[in-house]
Each structure stands twice: as C-alpha cells, then as structure tokens.
Design an enzyme around this catalytic site. Structure first.
Site, PDB file in Angstrom:
ATOM      1  CB  THR A 181      -0.957  -0.492   1.434  1.00  0.00           C
ATOM      2  OG1 THR A 181      -0.196  -0.101   2.578  1.00  0.00           O
ATOM      3  CG2 THR A 181      -2.134  -1.164   1.433  1.00  0.00           C
ATOM      4  N   GLY A 182       2.278   1.313  -0.388  1.00  0.00           N
ATOM      5  CA  GLY A 182       2.792   2.364   0.384  1.00  0.00           C
ATOM      6  C   GLY A 182       3.314   2.880  -1.062  1.00  0.00           C
ATOM      7  CD  GLN A 183       7.271   6.908  -3.714  1.00  0.00           C
ATOM      8  OE1 GLN A 183       7.510   8.732  -3.936  1.00  0.00           O
ATOM      9  NE2 GLN A 183       8.473   6.546  -2.998  1.00  0.00           N
TER      10      GLN A 183
ATOM     11  CG  LEU B  28       7.026  -5.906   8.680  1.00  0.00           C
ATOM     12  CD1 LEU B  28       7.601  -5.254   7.866  1.00  0.00           C
ATOM     13  CD2 LEU B  28       7.158  -7.191   7.627  1.00  0.00           C
TER      14      LEU B  28
ATOM     15  CB  SER C 126      17.348   3.406   3.969  1.00  0.00           C
ATOM     16  OG  SER C 126      16.869   4.859   3.940  1.00  0.00           O
TER      17      SER C 126
ATOM     18  CD  GLU D 182      18.202   9.041   7.185  1.00  0.00           C
ATOM     19  OE1 GLU D 182      18.201   9.994   6.113  1.00  0.00           O
ATOM     20  OE2 GLU D 182      18.339   9.018   8.336  1.00  0.00           O
TER      21      GLU D 182
ATOM     22  CE1 TYR E  71      13.088   4.079   7.697  1.00  0.00           C
ATOM     23  CE2 TYR E  71      15.290   5.543   7.307  1.00  0.00           C
ATOM     24  CZ  TYR E  71      14.280   4.359   6.529  1.00  0.00           C
ATOM     25  OH  TYR E  71      14.005   4.145   5.510  1.00  0.00           O
TER      26      TYR E  71
ATOM     27  CG  HIS F  26      13.225   4.996  -4.576  1.00  0.00           C
ATOM     28  ND1 HIS F  26      13.883   5.690  -3.061  1.00  0.00           N
ATOM     29  CD2 HIS F  26      12.122   4.681  -3.802  1.00  0.00           C
ATOM     30  CE1 HIS F  26      13.324   4.529  -3.039  1.00  0.00           C
ATOM     31  NE2 HIS F  26      12.022   4.280  -2.986  1.00  0.00           N
TER      32      HIS F  26
ATOM     33  NE  ARG G 149       9.441  10.192  -0.569  1.00  0.00           N
ATOM     34  CZ  ARG G 149      10.121   9.434   0.121  1.00  0.00           C
ATOM     35  NH1 ARG G 149       9.361   8.316   0.391  1.00  0.00           N
ATOM     36  NH2 ARG G 149      10.446   9.580   0.399  1.00  0.00           N
TER      37      ARG G 149
HETATM   38  P1  NAP Z   1       5.933   4.396   2.399  1.00  0.00           P
HETATM   39  O1  NAP Z   1       5.093   4.958   1.176  1.00  0.00           O
HETATM   40  O2  NAP Z   1       5.785   4.751   3.728  1.00  0.00           O
HETATM   41  O3  NAP Z   1       4.867   2.369   2.463  1.00  0.00           O
HETATM   42  C1  NAP Z   1       5.393   1.770   3.792  1.00  0.00           C
HETATM   43  C2  NAP Z   1       4.553   0.329   3.818  1.00  0.00           C
HETATM   44  O4  NAP Z   1       4.635  -0.568   4.852  1.00  0.00           O
HETATM   45  C3  NAP Z   1       3.081   0.829   3.357  1.00  0.00           C
HETATM   46  O5  NAP Z   1       2.675  -0.144   2.605  1.00  0.00           O
HETATM   47  C4  NAP Z   1       2.744   0.276   5.011  1.00  0.00           C
HETATM   48  O6  NAP Z   1       1.404   0.107   5.839  1.00  0.00           O
HETATM   49  C5  NAP Z   1       3.544  -0.540   4.905  1.00  0.00           C
HETATM   50  N1  NAP Z   1       4.087  -0.801   7.217  1.00  0.00           N
HETATM   51  C6  NAP Z   1       4.187  -0.347   7.942  1.00  0.00           C
HETATM   52  N2  NAP Z   1       4.362  -1.159   8.946  1.00  0.00           N
HETATM   53  C7  NAP Z   1       3.532  -2.649   8.463  1.00  0.00           C
HETATM   54  C8  NAP Z   1       3.474  -3.585   9.571  1.00  0.00           C
HETATM   55  N3  NAP Z   1       3.980  -2.918  10.596  1.00  0.00           N
HETATM   56  N4  NAP Z   1       3.343  -4.266   8.818  1.00  0.00           N
HETATM   57  C9  NAP Z   1       2.803  -4.376   7.547  1.00  0.00           C
HETATM   58  N5  NAP Z   1       3.218  -3.164   6.732  1.00  0.00           N
HETATM   59  C10 NAP Z   1       3.723  -2.521   7.142  1.00  0.00           C
HETATM   60  O7  NAP Z   1       7.440   3.639   2.048  1.00  0.00           O
HETATM   61  P2  NAP Z   1       8.254   3.451   0.697  1.00  0.00           P
HETATM   62  O8  NAP Z   1       8.527   5.245   0.076  1.00  0.00           O
HETATM   63  O9  NAP Z   1       6.879   2.930  -0.642  1.00  0.00           O
HETATM   64  O10 NAP Z   1       8.981   2.846   0.666  1.00  0.00           O
HETATM   65  C11 NAP Z   1       9.465   1.368   1.222  1.00  0.00           C
HETATM   66  C12 NAP Z   1      10.542   1.005   1.849  1.00  0.00           C
HETATM   67  O11 NAP Z   1      11.729   1.497   1.294  1.00  0.00           O
HETATM   68  C13 NAP Z   1      10.603   1.526   3.613  1.00  0.00           C
HETATM   69  O12 NAP Z   1      10.703   0.008   4.150  1.00  0.00           O
HETATM   70  C14 NAP Z   1      11.680   2.649   3.659  1.00  0.00           C
HETATM   71  O13 NAP Z   1      12.020   2.729   5.035  1.00  0.00           O
HETATM   72  C15 NAP Z   1      12.765   1.851   1.905  1.00  0.00           C
HETATM   73  N6  NAP Z   1      13.411   2.828   1.797  1.00  0.00           N
HETATM   74  C16 NAP Z   1      12.503   4.182   1.166  1.00  0.00           C
HETATM   75  C17 NAP Z   1      12.862   5.711   0.470  1.00  0.00           C
HETATM   76  C18 NAP Z   1      11.967   6.385  -0.441  1.00  0.00           C
HETATM   77  O14 NAP Z   1      13.300   7.541  -0.811  1.00  0.00           O
HETATM   78  N7  NAP Z   1      10.732   5.842  -1.038  1.00  0.00           N
HETATM   79  C19 NAP Z   1      14.306   5.302  -0.034  1.00  0.00           C
HETATM   80  C20 NAP Z   1      15.012   3.745   0.883  1.00  0.00           C
HETATM   81  C21 NAP Z   1      13.993   3.291   1.464  1.00  0.00           C
HETATM   82  P3  NAP Z   1       0.094   1.532   6.310  1.00  0.00           P
HETATM   83  O15 NAP Z   1      -0.505   1.192   4.288  1.00  0.00           O
HETATM   84  O16 NAP Z   1      -0.851   0.141   5.988  1.00  0.00           O
HETATM   85  O17 NAP Z   1       0.770   2.252   6.614  1.00  0.00           O
HETATM   86  N1  GDD Z   2      10.354  15.856   6.026  1.00  0.00           N
HETATM   87  C1  GDD Z   2      10.222  17.431   5.695  1.00  0.00           C
HETATM   88  N2  GDD Z   2       9.815  18.238   5.622  1.00  0.00           N
HETATM   89  N3  GDD Z   2      11.893  17.176   5.449  1.00  0.00           N
HETATM   90  C2  GDD Z   2      12.150  18.456   5.061  1.00  0.00           C
HETATM   91  C3  GDD Z   2      11.243  19.181   5.170  1.00  0.00           C
HETATM   92  C4  GDD Z   2      10.110  19.850   6.004  1.00  0.00           C
HETATM   93  O1  GDD Z   2       9.380  20.996   6.216  1.00  0.00           O
HETATM   94  N4  GDD Z   2      12.531  20.533   5.271  1.00  0.00           N
HETATM   95  C5  GDD Z   2      13.585  20.200   5.627  1.00  0.00           C
HETATM   96  N5  GDD Z   2      13.235  19.037   5.095  1.00  0.00           N
HETATM   97  C6  GDD Z   2      14.472  18.572   4.443  1.00  0.00           C
HETATM   98  C7  GDD Z   2      14.859  17.106   5.977  1.00  0.00           C
HETATM   99  O2  GDD Z   2      15.417  17.504   7.102  1.00  0.00           O
HETATM  100  C8  GDD Z   2      15.859  15.831   5.395  1.00  0.00           C
HETATM  101  O3  GDD Z   2      17.384  16.033   5.276  1.00  0.00           O
HETATM  102  C9  GDD Z   2      15.145  16.530   3.591  1.00  0.00           C
HETATM  103  O4  GDD Z   2      14.100  17.582   3.851  1.00  0.00           O
HETATM  104  C10 GDD Z   2      14.629  15.037   3.024  1.00  0.00           C
HETATM  105  O5  GDD Z   2      13.970  15.224   4.104  1.00  0.00           O
HETATM  106  P1  GDD Z   2      12.802  13.870   3.700  1.00  0.00           P
HETATM  107  O6  GDD Z   2      12.224  14.071   2.961  1.00  0.00           O
HETATM  108  O7  GDD Z   2      11.205  13.652   5.137  1.00  0.00           O
HETATM  109  O8  GDD Z   2      13.321  12.202   3.448  1.00  0.00           O
HETATM  110  P2  GDD Z   2      14.790  11.535   4.262  1.00  0.00           P
HETATM  111  O9  GDD Z   2      16.023  12.042   3.680  1.00  0.00           O
HETATM  112  O10 GDD Z   2      14.882  12.043   6.275  1.00  0.00           O
HETATM  113  O11 GDD Z   2      14.647  10.003   4.023  1.00  0.00           O
HETATM  114  C11 GDD Z   2      13.781   9.525   2.799  1.00  0.00           C
HETATM  115  O12 GDD Z   2      14.569   8.896   2.128  1.00  0.00           O
HETATM  116  C12 GDD Z   2      15.639   8.159   2.865  1.00  0.00           C
HETATM  117  C13 GDD Z   2      16.453   7.779   1.969  1.00  0.00           C
HETATM  118  O13 GDD Z   2      17.497   8.173   2.184  1.00  0.00           O
HETATM  119  C14 GDD Z   2      12.201   8.086   3.727  1.00  0.00           C
HETATM  120  O14 GDD Z   2      11.751   8.083   2.155  1.00  0.00           O
HETATM  121  C15 GDD Z   2      12.768   7.603   4.284  1.00  0.00           C
HETATM  122  O15 GDD Z   2      12.372   6.378   4.723  1.00  0.00           O
HETATM  123  C16 GDD Z   2      14.453   6.743   3.331  1.00  0.00           C
HETATM  124  O16 GDD Z   2      15.223   5.501   3.856  1.00  0.00           O
END
Ligand code: NAP
Ligand code: GDD
Length: 321
Positions: free
Chosen positions: A9-11, A56, A122, A124, A146, A176, A181
C-alpha cells in the site's frame, strides 16, 4: 512467477506491483489490519493483486502468508519509513523496521529457503557520511533511530545470506519520490503546498532545513532495480541512486517556478521542523548497479518535481485539498 510484496500500500509497493504485473507475475501483497482501508495507491490494481492480512510484528502471520502464497520472490518494503517519527516512536520503529526483517527471514527459513528475498535498505544508513559519493563499501553512520534500524535490517539480511545460504539481497536505495509520495516527505510536501498556493487555498509554506541535500530519483525507476537484483545469478547488495545531488532550496525553486511564483514571498523557515540530528548531504555512486544489473535511472530530478506539482494541481482542481 509468484511474488509477495510487504508494504504494497506504500509508494514503492504500488509501483512494484504495477511493474511485476506488467511482466506477467501473480502479485500478492501483505496489508495490516486497520479500521478503515487505505488502499488509495493500489485502487487501480485491486482486481489484479491478492491482498493478505499479516503484520511484521506477528511472526506466525508471516509464516502463514508464505505457506498460502508459495512465492518465488519476496520484496520486504514494509517499514515505519518517516525519519522524524523514529525519534517520537523509536521502539516501534525498531520493531517494524529492524526486527520485522528478521521475522520475515525466519519465516522464509521455516517455509521455503529457496525464496528470493529483497530488503529495502536505505541511504539514511550512511547518515554522517564517511566518504562522497557513497558506494557499497562506504561505512555506515546512521543519524536517526530509523537509520539505525535500517542498518540492523541490512546486516541481518547479509548475515542470513552468509549463515543459511539464502538468496537474500539488500538494495541501498537513495531518496526516491513520485506523485504517490506521502505528503509528510519534503518533495511531496512542497509540491502539494505549491499546488495549494497556486489554487489560492493557502499562502505560506513552512519548511525546515533548506540547505539539506539529497540524491533524489523517481520511484518508478527504482522498483526496476529491486526486480533486477532478484534476477541476478548471485545475491549481492547494490547502491541505487542517480549520482546527482540537489538541495531542498533547489527543490522549492523548481516547484515555485512551475506555478510561476517567487518562492521567497511564500516560504518561511520553522525551527520546529529541524531534526535533532541531520543528514546534511547524500550522493550515490550507483556504478555497480549500472555495471552488473544494467540499471540506469530515467527521469531527472527537475522533470519529476514539475510532474509532482502538475499532478497535485490536477488533484486540487478535482476537489482534493
Ligand atoms: P511508505 O510509502 O511509507 O510505505 C510503507 C509501507 O509499509 C506501507 O504499505 C505500510 O502500510 C507498510 N507497513 C508499515 N508498518 C507495517 C507493519 N507493521 N506490517 C505490515 N506493513 C507495514 O514507504 P516507501 O517510500 O514506499 O518505502 C518502501 C520501503 O523502502 C520502506 O521500507 C522504506 O523505509 C524504504 N526506503 C524508502 C526510500 C524512499 O526514498 N522512498 C529510500 C530508501 C528506503 P500502511 O499503508 O498500512 O501504513
Ligand atoms: N519531511 C521534511 N519536511 N523534510 C524537510 C523539511 C520539511 O518540512 N524541511 C527540510 N527538510 C529536509 C529534511 O531535514 C531532510 O534533510 C530532507 O529534507 C529530506 O527529508 P524527507 O523527505 O523527510 O526524507 P529523508 O531523507 O529524511 O528520508 C527519506 O529517504 C530515506 C533514504 O535516504 C525516507 O523515504 C526514508 O524512508 C528513506 O530511507
């Protein structure tokens, strides 16, 4: 080919489900129980994917879903994925994002050790970076609960591969984004608020650290890399990113240019949005993925941000917001 996606259900889950369906897969997804269904991102796929309730946090539920589905590939995308929440809920973040990985790996060992496993790691994890750009050998220095939980998830995946000979891979993905998102992440927050300013619904955008820099790519491109990792001959870990870094300020400049406004007249910095510990700058070296998987990102940062703003304007014109 049968695949199971946690976090469908996530992005990323929604893009991955589309990608696998296009390749003829039978796609199953794990959803957790909720009093209201929040399946917006996969509503267009509902009759093409099979959803199973599991969590999970619940070992037996994961075992049962693997027994029922009999997948060849498992993509573990579920996590508590928002960095600021990890300071407010560090224990829950550890349970989902760290121990949840072990539970899924244990379920695979118990049900079918031949399953190919993808772990959503990640950038991160690099946190306070030890070198630039970051590659598969760069040491980790996470800066949030995290990030710490993701380091655990990464190394337990590596450890189960080495201990039990599982086909377990870890994709170290840089940020990404997409029109799907979550609105709490900075790119979507900016595109959404810019669209609302464009529509005259609000006038101000509060933002945190303008100087933070990320290597931002398009989620639709990154799910292909996940799949390619599970098609490789051997299970390995890969850095996935663009190699191009942009600042939060640059993101805002592009978004406001798309709506034809001067960002300085609308954006205010709010110290409450600064993080206890910040990741200042991330930049990927994705050369291993290019060399070994043939993977390349397609959409540029600017193209993606403009697309996100235009999509949010359409949503607001259609009555959202
Ligand atoms: P997201 O949109 O926040 O989606 C997270 C998903 O995890 C949702 O479907 C959520 O379900 C599910 N979930 C959370 N807790 C759960 C649990 N206890 N049991 C089962 N499902 C659960 O995240 P995303 O951006 O698609 O990212 C996907 C994965 O890649 C994550 O692990 C994230 O940490 C990792 N990641 C993301 C990025 C990025 O930039 N997007 C970068 C690096 C790594 P609900 O809909 O029920 O909340
Ligand atoms: N969210 C948010 N909101 N971030 C902000 C803001 C604000 O108003 N203003 C500045 N930022 C800065 C944050 O401090 C961070 O440095 C940067 O924008 C990106 O923030 P996010 O978009 O929240 O992403 P993230 O980098 O913390 O984490 C995302 O990327 C990770 C991969 O590096 C998430 O998707 C993580 O799940 C993922 O692992």
């Amino acid at each position: 080919m049968i695949a199971l996606i946690t976090g469908i259900t996530g992005q990323d889950g929604s893009y991955l489900a589309e990608f696998l369906l296009d390749r003829g897969y039978e796609v199953h997804g794990v959803v957790r129980r909720s009093s209201v269904e929040k399946y917006d991102r996969i509503s267009h796929l509902r009759d093409r994917v099979t959803l199973h309730q599991a969590d999970l946090l619940d070992q037996l539920s994961l075992i049962r879903v693997l027994e029922r589905v009999e997948p060849r590939e498992v993509y573990n995308l579920a996590a508590q994925s928002f960095v600021p929440t990890s300071w407010d809920q560090p224990l829950l973040t550890g349970e989902f994002t760290a121990l949840g990985v072990t539970r899924m790996l244990e379920a695979i060992r118990a049900v079918d050790p031949a399953i190919r496993f993808y772990q959503a790691s990640s950038s991160e994890m690099f946190g306070k970076v030890r070198e630039t750009p970051q590659n598969e050998d760069t040491p980790f220095y996470p800066r949030s609960p995290y990030g710490v939980a993701k380091v655990y998830g990464h190394f337990i995946t590596v450890n189960y591969r080495e201990s039990y000979d599982l086909f377990a891979t870890s994709g170290i993905l840089f940020n990404h984004e997409s029109p799907r998102r979550g609105r709490e992440f900075v790119t979507r927050k900016v595109s959404w608020e810019a669209a609302r300013i464009h529509g005259g619904l609000v006038d101000r955008l509060s933002i945190g650290n303008l100087r933070a820099e990320r290597d931002w790519g398009f989620a639709g491109d990154y799910v292909e890399a996940m799949w390619l990792m599970l098609q490789a001959e051997t299970p390995e870990d890969y850095v996935i990113g663009t190699g191009v870094t942009n600042s939060v300020q640059r993101l805002i400049e592009i978004a406001f240019d798309e709506i034809g406004r001067d960002w300085r007249e609308h954006v205010e910095q709010d110290p409450a949005l600064l993080r206890p510990a910040e990741v200042e700058r991330l930049c990927a070296d994705p050369s291993k993925a290019k060399r070994q998987l043939g993977w390349e990102p397609r959409m540029s940062f600017e193209e993606m941000i403009r697309l996100m703003v235009r999509t949010d304007i359409e949503r607001i014109d259609a009555g959202a917001g």
